[in-house]
Design an enzyme around this catalytic site. Structure first.
Site, PDB file in Angstrom:
ATOM      1  CG  ASP A 111     -24.169 -31.298 -49.488  1.00  0.00           C
ATOM      2  OD1 ASP A 111     -24.468 -31.342 -48.288  1.00  0.00           O
ATOM      3  OD2 ASP A 111     -24.421 -32.216 -50.293  1.00  0.00           O
ATOM      4  CG  ASN A 119     -22.116 -43.396 -47.640  1.00  0.00           C
ATOM      5  OD1 ASN A 119     -20.906 -43.576 -47.568  1.00  0.00           O
ATOM      6  ND2 ASN A 119     -22.723 -42.410 -47.005  1.00  0.00           N
ATOM      7  CG  HIS A 124     -21.810 -46.445 -44.661  1.00  0.00           C
ATOM      8  ND1 HIS A 124     -22.410 -45.215 -44.595  1.00  0.00           N
ATOM      9  CD2 HIS A 124     -22.814 -47.341 -44.866  1.00  0.00           C
ATOM     10  CE1 HIS A 124     -23.725 -45.342 -44.730  1.00  0.00           C
ATOM     11  NE2 HIS A 124     -23.993 -46.629 -44.912  1.00  0.00           N
ATOM     12  CG  ASP A 128     -16.403 -43.144 -42.944  1.00  0.00           C
ATOM     13  OD1 ASP A 128     -17.404 -42.408 -43.046  1.00  0.00           O
ATOM     14  OD2 ASP A 128     -16.321 -44.099 -42.154  1.00  0.00           O
ATOM     15  CD  GLU A 154     -24.197 -35.514 -47.155  1.00  0.00           C
ATOM     16  OE1 GLU A 154     -25.277 -35.506 -47.747  1.00  0.00           O
ATOM     17  OE2 GLU A 154     -24.035 -36.063 -46.055  1.00  0.00           O
TER      18      GLU A 154
END
Length: 255
Positions: A111, A119, A124, A128, A154
């Protein structure tokens, strides 16, 4: 109604030629001339039909290729995450279950640490990019033969067939180090790390149990400060609290 004879004229010309051949008094040249005319027509029609057949075969082959490519695209979309190109959750479950049906397996779950901050601080699109870069890092680390999946926003997983829990721990450490060393580029101006949990599972273990063990190890890694690896089999056993002592008058009947 009977089907029309497509070769009625040719059949008639052939009959006339046979009759002329059998009758010495018949005009053989006229019969031969008629045969020549119809034979040439048959040649032209045959060539035209062959060309049409060739075109139809080419069209059919092209259609088959397109259908094959479409089937491959549909299969890819059904089994892969559209953002990162990693396997999706359903495909990971299928791959891991098939692996456990054949032998021992380590399930590695990781994770990205503080992904919400990425973010919030960089937007964002940058988040990505981090997701895609992590998957690219894992693929570069292991090559195309290893099942790498994105199982959450994630959260990622790696299916690693092995009979050695120590090997699984080493592989997980390589993942942790590779992500910590990865350069993510602008606008991200800080190190991105990952917490990693590992469960080693004997053949015929269910995926659900393998995943719950790896997930528990993952949260142990987060509690330990993140950017580290924890193995389920090495976690401390949960402490069972002793039963509550009965109060002094618990056995005293009420009156």
């Amino acid at each position: 109604m009977a089907d029309a004879d497509l070769f009625a004229l040719e059949s008639a010309a052939l009959a006339n030629a046979k009759a002329a051949h059998a009758d010495p008094r018949a005009d053989a040249r006229a019969a031969l001339a008629e045969m020549i005319v119809h034979y040439e027509r048959l040649m032209r029609e045959s060539r035209r039909l062959i060309r049409r057949s060739d075109r139809a075969e080419l069209d059919m082959n092209q259609m088959n290729r397109q259908l094959h490519e479409l089937a491959q695209q549909l299969e890819y979309r059904a089994t892969h995450d559209p953002l990162s190109g990693a396997l999706n959750r359903a495909a990971v479950i299928e791959q891991a279950s098939a692996c456990l049906a054949q032998g021992d397996m380590a399930l590695i779950v990781l994770d990205i640490d503080h992904f919400k901050w990425i973010n919030d601080d960089f937007g964002h699109p940058a988040g990505d990019t981090v997701i895609k870069t992590v998957v690219a890092c894992l693929k570069a680390l292991f090559g195309p033969g290893v099942a790498i999946g994105r199982v959450g926003g994630e959260e990622f997983s790696v299916v690693w067939p092995t009979s050695s829990a120590d090997e699984a721990r080493e592989v997980a450490a390589r993942i942790c180090d590779a992500i910590a060393d990865q350069v993510f580029g602008a606008p991200i101006d800080r190190q991105v790390t990952a917490s990693v949990g590992v469960s080693w599972n004997a053949m015929h273990t269910s995926f659900e149990l393998a995943y719950s063990r790896a997930d528990e190890a993952l949260y142990a890694a987060k509690r330990a400060g993140r950017n580290c690896v924890k193995v389920y089999s090495q976690l401390p056993l949960p402490v069972t609290p002793p039963p509550a002592a009965a109060s002094a008058d618990a056995s005293t009947p009420c009156h």
